[in-house]
Design an enzyme around this catalytic site. Sequence first.
Site, mmCIF file in Angstrom:
data_model
loop_
_atom_site.group_PDB
_atom_site.id
_atom_site.type_symbol
_atom_site.label_atom_id
_atom_site.label_comp_id
_atom_site.label_asym_id
_atom_site.label_seq_id
_atom_site.Cartn_x
_atom_site.Cartn_y
_atom_site.Cartn_z
ATOM 1 C CG HIS A 10 -0.514 0.001 2.795
ATOM 2 N ND1 HIS A 10 -0.041 -1.222 3.481
ATOM 3 C CD2 HIS A 10 -0.034 0.997 3.353
ATOM 4 C CE1 HIS A 10 0.282 -0.813 4.529
ATOM 5 N NE2 HIS A 10 0.520 0.573 4.558
ATOM 6 C CD GLU A 46 -5.770 1.034 8.496
ATOM 7 O OE1 GLU A 46 -4.660 0.817 9.335
ATOM 8 O OE2 GLU A 46 -5.901 0.107 7.562
ATOM 9 C CD GLN A 63 -2.330 2.052 5.991
ATOM 10 O OE1 GLN A 63 -1.104 2.418 5.959
ATOM 11 N NE2 GLN A 63 -2.896 1.081 6.585
ATOM 12 C CG HIS A 87 3.547 4.542 5.398
ATOM 13 N ND1 HIS A 87 2.497 5.130 5.971
ATOM 14 C CD2 HIS A 87 3.012 3.500 5.155
ATOM 15 C CE1 HIS A 87 1.512 4.334 6.093
ATOM 16 N NE2 HIS A 87 1.596 3.329 5.478
ATOM 17 C CD GLU A 137 2.993 -0.512 6.867
ATOM 18 O OE1 GLU A 137 2.503 0.932 6.811
ATOM 19 O OE2 GLU A 137 2.169 -1.391 7.124
HETATM 20 C C1 V0V Z 1 9.339 11.880 9.760
HETATM 21 N N1 V0V Z 1 10.412 12.012 8.548
HETATM 22 C C2 V0V Z 1 9.826 11.726 7.474
HETATM 23 C C3 V0V Z 1 8.648 10.911 7.794
HETATM 24 N N2 V0V Z 1 8.236 11.223 9.104
HETATM 25 N N3 V0V Z 1 10.399 11.806 6.309
HETATM 26 C C4 V0V Z 1 9.700 10.953 5.134
HETATM 27 N N4 V0V Z 1 8.431 10.462 5.449
HETATM 28 C C5 V0V Z 1 7.906 10.316 6.806
HETATM 29 N N5 V0V Z 1 6.689 9.910 6.859
HETATM 30 C C6 V0V Z 1 11.637 12.820 8.874
HETATM 31 C C7 V0V Z 1 11.338 14.182 9.627
HETATM 32 O O1 V0V Z 1 11.087 15.000 8.572
HETATM 33 C C8 V0V Z 1 12.354 14.458 10.345
HETATM 34 O O2 V0V Z 1 13.457 14.754 9.145
HETATM 35 C C9 V0V Z 1 12.902 13.212 10.863
HETATM 36 O O3 V0V Z 1 12.198 12.293 9.893
HETATM 37 C C10 V0V Z 1 12.318 13.071 12.268
HETATM 38 O O4 V0V Z 1 11.105 13.151 12.240
HETATM 39 P P1 V0V Z 1 10.322 13.903 13.283
HETATM 40 O O5 V0V Z 1 9.230 14.843 12.584
HETATM 41 O O6 V0V Z 1 10.998 14.650 14.318
HETATM 42 O O7 V0V Z 1 9.265 12.794 14.014
HETATM 43 P P2 V0V Z 1 9.846 11.288 14.852
HETATM 44 O O8 V0V Z 1 11.373 11.188 14.708
HETATM 45 O O9 V0V Z 1 9.119 11.630 16.233
HETATM 46 O O10 V0V Z 1 9.017 10.435 14.147
HETATM 47 C C11 V0V Z 1 9.225 9.858 12.897
HETATM 48 C C12 V0V Z 1 9.079 8.341 12.778
HETATM 49 C C13 V0V Z 1 7.639 8.128 13.364
HETATM 50 C C14 V0V Z 1 9.276 7.849 11.370
HETATM 51 C C15 V0V Z 1 9.951 7.626 13.636
HETATM 52 O O11 V0V Z 1 6.823 8.970 12.256
HETATM 53 C C16 V0V Z 1 7.021 6.916 13.444
HETATM 54 O O12 V0V Z 1 7.466 5.997 14.454
HETATM 55 N N6 V0V Z 1 6.440 6.236 12.287
HETATM 56 C C17 V0V Z 1 5.928 4.843 12.373
HETATM 57 C C18 V0V Z 1 4.715 4.727 12.460
HETATM 58 C C19 V0V Z 1 3.528 5.475 11.701
HETATM 59 O O13 V0V Z 1 4.312 6.124 10.876
HETATM 60 N N7 V0V Z 1 2.459 4.989 12.097
HETATM 61 C C20 V0V Z 1 1.393 5.669 11.120
HETATM 62 C C21 V0V Z 1 0.842 4.797 10.126
HETATM 63 P P3 V0V Z 1 14.570 16.111 9.646
HETATM 64 O O14 V0V Z 1 13.603 17.392 9.791
HETATM 65 O O15 V0V Z 1 15.437 15.738 10.753
HETATM 66 O O16 V0V Z 1 15.357 16.281 8.512
HETATM 67 S S1 V0V Z 1 0.222 3.301 10.732
HETATM 68 C C22 V0V Z 1 0.026 2.160 9.442
HETATM 69 O O17 V0V Z 1 0.724 2.381 8.286
HETATM 70 C C23 V0V Z 1 -0.617 0.949 9.644
HETATM 71 C C24 V0V Z 1 -1.309 0.566 10.926
HETATM 72 C C25 V0V Z 1 -0.620 0.007 8.513
HETATM 73 O O18 V0V Z 1 -0.258 0.034 7.477
HETATM 74 O O19 V0V Z 1 -1.129 -1.304 8.950
HETATM 75 CO CO CO Z 2 0.806 1.580 6.300
#
Ligand code: V0V
Ligand code: CO
Length: 150
Positions: A10, A46, A63, A87, A137
């Site tokens: 996705h 979602e 998604q 993502h 992911e």
């Molecule tokens: C953050 N950054 C990204 C980004 N999110 N870059 C590209 N794409 C993204 N989506 C960059 C951001 O610009 C910063 O860059 C750096 O990473 C640190 O980001 P932050 O804003 O300080 O945020 P953090 O570090 O607190 O969190 C970022 C992470 C967080 C990726 C660690 O979003 C996370 O844990 N994501 C995984 C869970 C998730 O996304 N769940 C929602 C979908 P600079 O500024 O330092 O250069 S749930 C899902 O998909 C499900 C349930 C499913 O598919 O089944």
């Molecule tokens: Co997802």
Amino acid sequence: MPSPLTRIDHIGIACHDLDETVEFYRATYGFEVFHTEVNEEQGVREAMLKINDTGDGGASYLQLLEPIREDSAIAKWMAKNGEGVHHVAFGTADVVGVTADIVGKGVRSLYEVPRRGSMGSTINFLHPKDAHGVLVELVQATDSDGHAEH
Ligand code: V0V
Ligand code: CO
């Protein structure tokens, strides 16, 4: 050797209002909702819109993700970037194995142990700062040949 990542499972798209965005995708593109759920752990509501079946027995979806909490990853990301592509998810029959392989190449995964994703899948993520700016992911669907329950 063929990649163990066998489909685009996705594309995750962040939105402010899930119902309104679902209606946009229906009216504009003709995509219908295949499945909806709330994932409390991830802080999202979602909708999965099925686009096509894939050759590995799975399928590709869009998604659409609406935050349910201000401290969720999606809410935090939208506060900075607004709505849009959040993502890309690759499908695999072995999320644990493929994650370990990729971590061995020096890319950080976000979880030590995979967590629960959409439709009973198991998921992990790769850090976007280690992956050329893309939050990736990794998804293993409910049964290992890619067929998801709904
Ligand atoms: C953050 N950054 C990204 C980004 N999110 N870059 C590209 N794409 C993204 N989506 C960059 C951001 O610009 C910063 O860059 C750096 O990473 C640190 O980001 P932050 O804003 O300080 O945020 P953090 O570090 O607190 O969190 C970022 C992470 C967080 C990726 C660690 O979003 C996370 O844990 N994501 C995984 C869970 C998730 O996304 N769940 C929602 C979908 P600079 O500024 O330092 O250069 S749930 C899902 O998909 C499900 C349930 C499913 O598919 O089944
Ligand atoms: Co997802």
